[in-house]
Design a protein around this motif. Structure first.
Motif, PDB file in Angstrom:
ATOM      1  N   VAL A 252       7.337  18.386  16.920  1.00  0.00           N
ATOM      2  CA  VAL A 252       6.229  18.521  15.967  1.00  0.00           C
ATOM      3  C   VAL A 252       5.953  17.176  15.303  1.00  0.00           C
ATOM      4  N   LYS A 253       6.999  16.479  14.893  1.00  0.00           N
ATOM      5  CA  LYS A 253       6.829  15.182  14.245  1.00  0.00           C
ATOM      6  C   LYS A 253       6.226  14.151  15.197  1.00  0.00           C
ATOM      7  N   PHE A 254       6.696  14.161  16.430  1.00  0.00           N
ATOM      8  CA  PHE A 254       6.155  13.226  17.415  1.00  0.00           C
ATOM      9  C   PHE A 254       4.676  13.500  17.647  1.00  0.00           C
ATOM     10  N   LEU A 255       4.316  14.763  17.766  1.00  0.00           N
ATOM     11  CA  LEU A 255       2.911  15.121  17.994  1.00  0.00           C
ATOM     12  C   LEU A 255       2.052  14.804  16.772  1.00  0.00           C
ATOM     13  N   ALA A 256       2.597  14.961  15.580  1.00  0.00           N
ATOM     14  CA  ALA A 256       1.843  14.642  14.365  1.00  0.00           C
ATOM     15  C   ALA A 256       1.521  13.156  14.314  1.00  0.00           C
ATOM     16  N   GLY A 257       2.494  12.318  14.666  1.00  0.00           N
ATOM     17  CA  GLY A 257       2.252  10.882  14.722  1.00  0.00           C
ATOM     18  C   GLY A 257       1.250  10.520  15.801  1.00  0.00           C
ATOM     19  N   THR A 258       1.332  11.229  16.928  1.00  0.00           N
ATOM     20  CA  THR A 258       0.420  10.991  18.047  1.00  0.00           C
ATOM     21  C   THR A 258      -1.014  11.344  17.662  1.00  0.00           C
ATOM     22  N   ILE A 259      -1.197  12.471  16.999  1.00  0.00           N
ATOM     23  CA  ILE A 259      -2.527  12.887  16.538  1.00  0.00           C
ATOM     24  C   ILE A 259      -3.143  11.809  15.652  1.00  0.00           C
ATOM     25  N   LYS A 260      -2.350  11.293  14.748  1.00  0.00           N
ATOM     26  CA  LYS A 260      -2.845  10.277  13.825  1.00  0.00           C
ATOM     27  C   LYS A 260      -3.215   8.995  14.580  1.00  0.00           C
TER      28      LYS A 260
END
Length: 378
Positions: A252-260
């Motif tokens: 989830v954290k990796f994807l949140a950074g990726t989205i940003k």
């Protein structure tokens, strides 16, 4: 350099089967649990270019660090199969096209699509305007270039849909990862990505005029229009490790950074172009700005939120993979994907987090730029 079509499916299988299914997968520490950044390796699908700008920006702008992650990007290449690198435990996540990855899954790779970053396909088949090639059926009797390595699936799907047999009705030519064979008229139609090789044509000089070629010189088969497009760049995770709550949290954290990171590149195309060039891309500034602009078109706008997997698009990709035949009559997949082939659980959590933090996850107002290419893409 290239040997045969469908090569990555075959070549990767031995590595995948020898590495998957192990029972001693180490547990994942909770991201930032001790205050230190958690090291993460992301395997890219190709060499550094704007195709991966969102990940490059997320590293450079500290978006992953905000999530407690220290992300290392692993550059791809001709002989690197990202899903194999992931399945063998040499990376924590990987970027790969869906049909290629699903073929590897069928051979034993324990991987799951957790974020469908590219919502649309960017694959073209390009011909000269005077060739008379305007649809897939027109490829009959022609010399058709393609790269192999699983990049040809949409082309074969388009020919299959048009009633053509890739093994009998066309002459398949192994194409290098450039457009020289088309420019020299050694082939009638060439494979190209909208964000890369197509631009190479428009960066080439027409010897008859002394000026650069223009879009009017070519005709394009866009597989989105032909109805044979498949899902491309996605973030894949280790299926077995997704049973670990710490790896779930990390995902989830990796994807949140990726989205940003991708939202940043949508809103700052020139800055992301510069980041990619600084990363060591062999392609020039105008070419990379074109690529950034075209890649943004594949990501944005995203009605449901960037990275969310659309079930209808997934089904089309799977159905085409099961019915498309290559030159020897083999299909990409022999059956429906089993197990956890994809999940929206983690990307939805990441989207919720990003939205709460004020990130525009839809890009409804996105408008592509008009990019002027220069000779050689400099």
């Amino acid at each position: 350099m290239l040997k045969k079509l469908f090569l990555p499916v075959v070549a990767a299988s031995a590595l995948i089967l020898s590495a998957c299914g192990t029972a001693d997968t180490p547990s994942t520490p909770a991201p930032g649990a001790s205050g230190a950044l958690t090291p993460i390796k992301l395997q890219l699908q190709w060499f550094y270019q704007a195709q991966f700008a969102g990940y490059i920006a997320a590293v450079d702008q500290g978006f992953y660090k905000e999530q407690g992650l220290d992300v290392q990007l692993l550059e791809g290449g001709v002989d690197i199969v990202p899903q194999t690198v992931l399945a063998t435990g040499k990376a924590d996540y990987a970027v790969a096209w869906v049909p290629k990855a699903l073929a590897s899954r069928e051979q034993g790779a324990g991987i799951t699509d957790v974020g469908q970053i590219f919502a649309r396909s960017g694959t073209y088949q390009v011909a000269w305007k005077d060739s008379g090639i305007t649809k897939a059926a027109d490829l009959k009797g022609k010399k058709v270039g393609n790269w192999g390595f699983g990049n040809e699936f949409e082309l074969f799907a388009g020919m299959t849909k048009a009633g053509l047999d890739p093994g009998k009705d066309v002459t398949l030519v192994q194409q290098q990862f450039d457009m020289q064979a088309l420019l020299k008229k050694e082939i009638d139609a060439a494979q190209a990505m909208s964000y890369n090789e197509y631009a190479q044509l428009l960066e080439a000089t027409n010897p008859a005029t002394g000026k650069l070629y223009t879009p009017e010189d070519f005709s394009i088969l866009d597989w989105k229009t032909e109805g044979s497009s498949m899902l491309q760049d996605a973030v894949w995770a280790n299926t077995e490790k997704l049973n670990d709550p710490a790896y779930q949290q990390q995902t989830v954290k990796f994807l949140a950074g990726t989205i940003k990171g991708w939202a940043y590149c949508r809103d700052n195309a020139e800055k992301c172009r510069d980041l990619v060039v600084a990363k060591g891309s062999k392609l020039g500034k105008s070419h990379q700005l074109w690529q950034m602009n075209e890649v943004n078109k594949l990501v944005w706008p995203s009605t449901a939120g960037v990275g969310l997997i659309n079930e209808a698009d997934w089904k089309q990709t799977v159905d085409l993979s099961m019915t498309t035949k290559n030159q020897t009559g083999d299909t990409v997949l022999t059956k429906q994907p089993e197990g956890l082939a994809y999940t929206n659980d983690y990307i939805q959590q990441a989207l919720n987090q990003a939205k709460t933090a004020g990130v525009d996850i839809n890009g409804a107002a996105f408008q592509p730029q008009t990019v002027t290419l220069t000779a050689g893409g400099a």
